[in-house]
Write a protein that holds these residues in place. Structure first.
Motif, PDB file in Angstrom:
ATOM      1  N   ASP A 149      -0.647 121.463  11.845  1.00 29.55           N
ATOM      2  CA  ASP A 149      -0.730 120.814  10.541  1.00 29.55           C
ATOM      3  C   ASP A 149       0.518 119.971  10.326  1.00 29.55           C
ATOM      4  O   ASP A 149       1.611 120.484  10.144  1.00 29.55           O
ATOM      5  N   LEU A 150       0.335 118.653  10.374  1.00 27.17           N
ATOM      6  CA  LEU A 150       1.417 117.696  10.133  1.00 27.17           C
ATOM      7  C   LEU A 150       1.137 116.881   8.879  1.00 27.17           C
ATOM      8  O   LEU A 150       1.742 115.832   8.666  1.00 27.17           O
ATOM      9  N   SER A 151       0.221 117.350   8.062  1.00 25.93           N
ATOM     10  CA  SER A 151      -0.145 116.614   6.860  1.00 25.93           C
ATOM     11  C   SER A 151       1.036 116.490   5.901  1.00 25.93           C
ATOM     12  O   SER A 151       1.877 117.388   5.820  1.00 25.93           O
ATOM     13  N   GLY A 152       1.104 115.371   5.225  1.00 26.39           N
ATOM     14  CA  GLY A 152       2.169 115.150   4.260  1.00 26.39           C
ATOM     15  C   GLY A 152       3.514 114.833   4.878  1.00 26.39           C
ATOM     16  O   GLY A 152       4.518 114.728   4.163  1.00 26.39           O
ATOM     17  N   CYS A 153       3.575 114.662   6.188  1.00 24.65           N
ATOM     18  CA  CYS A 153       4.821 114.224   6.849  1.00 24.65           C
ATOM     19  C   CYS A 153       4.853 112.699   6.751  1.00 24.65           C
ATOM     20  O   CYS A 153       4.394 111.993   7.659  1.00 24.65           O
ATOM     21  N   THR A 154       5.365 112.211   5.651  1.00 28.12           N
ATOM     22  CA  THR A 154       5.215 110.798   5.311  1.00 28.12           C
ATOM     23  C   THR A 154       5.993 109.852   6.224  1.00 28.12           C
ATOM     24  O   THR A 154       5.736 108.655   6.247  1.00 28.12           O
TER      25      THR A 154
END
Length: 276
Positions: free
Chosen positions: A119-124
């Motif tokens: 999960d790498l979500s939100g790693c802007t």
């Protein structure tokens, strides 16, 4: 099966010393979670050293751990080249994860055959270059089943096109999410559509809140779905660029496709009475 990670209860704002990180690591059984302000680069390096030889920890959650920087995450990536037990890694909303770190993890995924969910979500800070590296790793990796890249604001069509090429070779990944990657548009959607013509393992694609996807992308998806009989879920909710033309093309494809079970167009305000 779903793995629920334990929550490490510490007072907010307390950074753990190296010894404390090591103690918590060794006391964990299957799952370990750190609060965002508990662990720094130094602590992550200690954690990485333990993970190299550990064969019991299966879930590690470092979500929102913004005190970990490039060096800490690189150490963790190196450890994953050796570890054979960890199967779930949650790094969502980590400010320190950009393209450089993502490339390090991609290299580890070429060797690691244990991890099934990342999960790498939100790693802007993660963008197209990181996505390209992940694509290359997917050509070799046979273990990953789920990859979450939601709200990675730096990822655009170039990154998704590269990922689609990797997925033409990969025969393991079942779920991929690019929802709220606001730079992704028709070119990325068309590339994924081409992939669906040959990929036999993908079950779920999430492209919700990608407003740059319009009728051109939907028409390509519709053509692909006439051949693909494996995909089960497509989420296109809140894609405001989708109109009646694209919607009708996809619905027409369902007369041939009998595999898709969920097709989400909720909150797509560009679809009017003509499409419905």
């Amino acid at each position: 099966p779903n793995i629920f990670c334990q929550h490490v209860s510490m007072a907010p704002g307390v950074v753990l010393a190296r010894e404390e990180v090591l103690e918590r690591f060794h006391s964990a059984t299957n799952d370990l979670e750190f609060d965002p302000e508990q662990i720094t680069d130094d602590g992550c390096k200690v954690l990485a050293e333990g993970i190299r030889s550990n064969q019991t920890l299966i879930c590690l959650k470092l979500a929102g751990c913004d005190l970990i920087g490039v060096e800490g995450f690189k150490a963790l990536a190196e450890a994953l080249k050796i570890n054979k037990a960890l199967n779930r890694l949650d790094l969502h909303c980590c400010a320190g994860i950009g393209d450089e770190v993502c490339k390090a993890f991609a290299e580890s995924f070429k060797l690691n055959q244990a991890l099934t969910r990342i999960d790498l979500s939100g790693c802007t800070a993660l963008g197209d270059e990181g996505c390209k590296a992940l694509s290359q790793s997917l050509k070799l990796n046979k273990a990953l089943r789920s990859m979450l890249l939601s709200s990675c604001l730096g990822i655009g069509d170039e990154g998704v096109v590269a990922m689609a090429e990797g997925l033409k070779v990969n025969q393991a990944l079942e779920s991929i999410a690019f929802d709220s990657c606001v730079k992704v548009g028709d070119a990325g959607c068309k590339a994924l559509a081409e992939t669906l013509k040959v990929n036999q393992t993908l079950r779920s694609i999430n492209l919700s809140d990608c407003d740059r996807i319009g009728n051109e992308g939907l028409n390509a998806l519709a053509k692909a779905l006439k051949n693909n009989q494996r995909l089960r879920v497509i989420n296109l909710s809140s894609c405001q660029g989708i109109g009646d033309e694209g919607f009708k093309a996809l619905v027409a494809a369902l007369k041939i496709n009998h595999a898709l079970t969920i097709l989400d167009f909720s909150e797509c305000n560009g679809i009017g009475d003509e499409g419905c």
